[in-house]
Design an enzyme around this catalytic site. Structure first.
Site, PDB file in Angstrom:
ATOM      1  N   ASP A 287      -0.666  -4.252   1.229  1.00 18.69           N
ATOM      2  CA  ASP A 287      -1.696  -4.915   0.588  1.00 18.69           C
ATOM      3  C   ASP A 287      -0.120  -5.766  -0.476  1.00 18.69           C
ATOM      4  O   ASP A 287      -0.968  -6.365  -1.052  1.00 18.69           O
ATOM      5  CB  ASP A 287      -2.394  -4.158   0.264  1.00 18.69           C
ATOM      6  CG  ASP A 287      -3.212  -3.890   1.318  1.00 18.69           C
ATOM      7  OD1 ASP A 287      -3.910  -4.764   1.817  1.00 18.69           O
ATOM      8  OD2 ASP A 287      -4.136  -3.152   0.759  1.00 18.69           O
TER       9      ASP A 287
ATOM     10  N   GLU B 159      -4.810   8.050  -1.224  1.00 20.71           N
ATOM     11  CA  GLU B 159      -3.946   7.031  -1.744  1.00 20.71           C
ATOM     12  C   GLU B 159      -5.009   7.254  -2.709  1.00 20.71           C
ATOM     13  O   GLU B 159      -6.152   6.389  -3.126  1.00 20.71           O
ATOM     14  CB  GLU B 159      -4.261   6.399  -0.606  1.00 20.71           C
ATOM     15  CG  GLU B 159      -4.000   4.651  -1.283  1.00 20.71           C
ATOM     16  CD  GLU B 159      -4.963   3.725  -2.016  1.00 20.71           C
ATOM     17  OE1 GLU B 159      -5.274   3.527  -3.399  1.00 20.71           O
ATOM     18  OE2 GLU B 159      -5.940   3.101  -1.295  1.00 20.71           O
TER      19      GLU B 159
ATOM     20  N   ASP C 289      -7.230   6.389   2.703  1.00 19.61           N
ATOM     21  CA  ASP C 289      -7.433   5.852   1.785  1.00 19.61           C
ATOM     22  C   ASP C 289      -8.660   5.422   0.931  1.00 19.61           C
ATOM     23  O   ASP C 289      -9.467   6.000   1.268  1.00 19.61           O
ATOM     24  CB  ASP C 289      -7.852   4.365   2.888  1.00 19.61           C
ATOM     25  CG  ASP C 289      -8.177   2.613   2.282  1.00 19.61           C
ATOM     26  OD1 ASP C 289      -7.338   2.241   1.955  1.00 19.61           O
ATOM     27  OD2 ASP C 289      -9.370   2.416   2.411  1.00 19.61           O
TER      28      ASP C 289
END
Length: 529
Positions: free
Chosen positions: A421, A368, A322
């Site tokens: 998301d 990411e 992340d």
């Protein structure tokens, strides 16, 4: 640009795909998806559909807000996801006790008898918070009534003591103080004075060992599930948040790793700058998470962070990192200030990943790398051969192509239509203008009616080495199935598929297998990301 670290002949023979479905979103009669029968059925479905990957969100215990990205531990598992049916089968719970956990029936009906939302059932975290640990405590008392089981717990604790000692004590003390944040505890235990820790360990022994038992259950069930996935040739992709929650065992036990002020309060927090400082209403983002003291991490050989990665590698075969750009440099905001007042600070990703590659050479990484990406971030990713992430919905813009538009991909890409998301495909498509919908359908060569499997086909045809579909997109579920809306305080992380939706997903197996074979993404054991 072609990544020289990739052997493209090998990558071509290892084209693969998988499905993103959080563990908590599996159907369940006990209020939240678990490591129970549905998880095993999902693995069977993945195998039938000739998929290679099951992608999950973080598995840690959640706190206020229920976000898996704001966990109370980077090392522990979420007690809510322990399968209660297995406890009943082994005599640790009675049928009546198991029934008390039922919040959703087999047809997707809510407890008040109304039909579940079109996007699936909703997880009632309030009920879980009030009742689940109490139910597990009954199982604990039955389990520890046998001496040989207490020996099993002792062995498990000895194996995991490096993190479990701190987490079990953190959990016990937190329960004593009615779940208030650790930085509001009385000073001696807050600041980890040796005498206070020793006294708490003695006084809260039963509560301490209960937490050990809960983690033993989680680990035992997870190990069985992961072994079953491996036997089916399914590799599990996990997700490691870049930061830790302030109110976590990580920060309480290792305050030196983070930028804190006196009393455990925050000195700086993480976030993102405005995309355009010239636009007054663009305020950037303030996440409220403590940032790392990278100088301390470097001085200590990144030992704490390497342990964090190693623990996640126990859970997963592949890790999605992340906010990858934060490993090159991060936006540091003074506590209490706006994101605009922050500044870029250097991070130690180059040294960290070099050590990680040496420590865990078999661990596969997905970077990411979304958002504001500089040449330095790009070079960091490329230097370790980590594949990049691309979000298809962000590239379907009729006015200008970008890095998310498939004709700009190279093979070193993991392609999604959207992630947790983002809007699900059905919601996203419904919000497009006629011109945008026409462009999307033309570009992907799909029709507006019944488009979900056509979307999967278009993604499978891309040059991206790895394609990950969201379960909601295969089912063409709408906005009710969205997992998270960033910035929204309530209603996130609550999606749980109904039994009927799960059955419909399984019924796509033959068609998904056909698409997978058609574009050379056939299920292969040992496929590389």
């Amino acid at each position: 640009m072609i990544d020289p670290r990739y052997d493209y002949k090998e990558l071509h023979t290892n084209r693969a795909s998988g499905i993103l479905l959080p563990l908590f979103s599996l159907p369940s009669a006990s209020g939240i998806g678990s490591m129970g029968a549905a998880a095993y059925q999902f693995i069977d479905f993945l195998k039938k559909a000739r998929q290679t990957y099951w992608q999950l969100l973080p598995l840690g215990p959640t706190g206020y807000g229920n976000s898996p990205y704001s966990s109370m531990s980077s090392f522990a598992g979420n007690p809510y996801c322990i399968d209660l049916e297995q406890l009943y089968q082994t005599g640790l719970l009675t049928a009546a006790e198991l029934h008390t956990a039922d919040t959703v029936g087999g047809t997707g009906m809510a407890t008040d008898g109304t039909t579940a939302a079109a996007g699936g059932c909703r997880i009632d975290y309030g009920k879980l918070y009030r009742e689940r640990l109490e139910l597990l405590a009954k199982a604990y008392r039955r389990f520890t009534a046998e001496a040989r089981n207490r020996v099993l717990l002792d062995h498990f604790f000895a194996e995991q003591a490096d993190w479990l000692e701190d987490y079990a004590l953190f959990s016990a003390v937190r329960r004593r103080f009615k779940d208030i944040p650790w930085y509001q505890w009385q000073e001696d235990i807050r600041d980890r004075k040796a005498d206070a820790l020793s006294a708490a360990r003695k006084d809260l022994q039963e509560s301490f060992h209960f937490t050990v038992f809960v983690q033993y259950l989680f680990q035992t069930q997870w190990d069985m599930l992961k072994a079953y996935a491996a036997s089916a040739g399914i590799r599990i992709i996990g997700d490691i948040p870049i930061y830790c929650a302030h109110d976590s065992a990580d920060v309480w036990a290792h305050p030196e790793v983070f930028c804190l002020s006196s009393g455990g309060l925050l000195a700086f927090v993480g976030g993102c700058p405005p995309a355009d400082f010239d636009i007054p209403e663009d305020e950037g983002q303030v996440w409220g998470t403590p940032v790392y003291d990278w100088a301390y991490l470097e001085k200590t050989g990144f030992e704490w962070m390497l342990k964090r990665f190693a623990r996640q590698a126990d859970f997963f075969d592949v890790l999605r990192l992340d906010h990858f750009r934060g490993y090159e440099s991060f936006w540091r905001i003074p506590f209490g200030a706006s994101a605009r007042t922050g500044s870029w600070q250097p991070a130690g990703g180059q040294q960290l990943f070099s050590l990680l590659q040496h420590r865990l050479p078999q661990l596969r990484i997905i970077a990411e790398d979304l958002g504001y990406i500089t040449k330095e971030v790009f070079d960091l990713r490329r230097s370790f051969g980590y594949p990049s992430m691309r979000i298809l919905q962000q590239g379907l813009n009729p006015y200008h192509a970008n890095e998310h538009t498939p004709h700009h991909y190279d093979a070193a890409t993991v392609m999604y239509f959207g992630i947790h998301d983002n809007e699900p495909f059905a919601e996203w498509l419904s919000k497009r203008t006629p011109a945008e919908r026409a462009y999307c359908c033309d570009y992907l060569n799909i029709a507006e009616h019944d488009p979900q499997m056509q979307l999967a086909k278009a993604m499978a045809a891309s040059c991206a080495d790895t394609v990950i579909y969201q379960a909601q997109d295969i089912l063409f579920l709408g906005e009710e199935s969205r997992i998270n809306v960033p910035g929204r305080a309530d209603g996130n992380w609550e999606l749980m598929l109904t039994d009927e939706q799960f059955k419909q997903l399984q019924e796509t197996g033959d068609e998904l297998a056909r698409i997978t074979r058609l574009y050379g993404r056939d299920h292969k054991e040992g496929c590389k990301v």
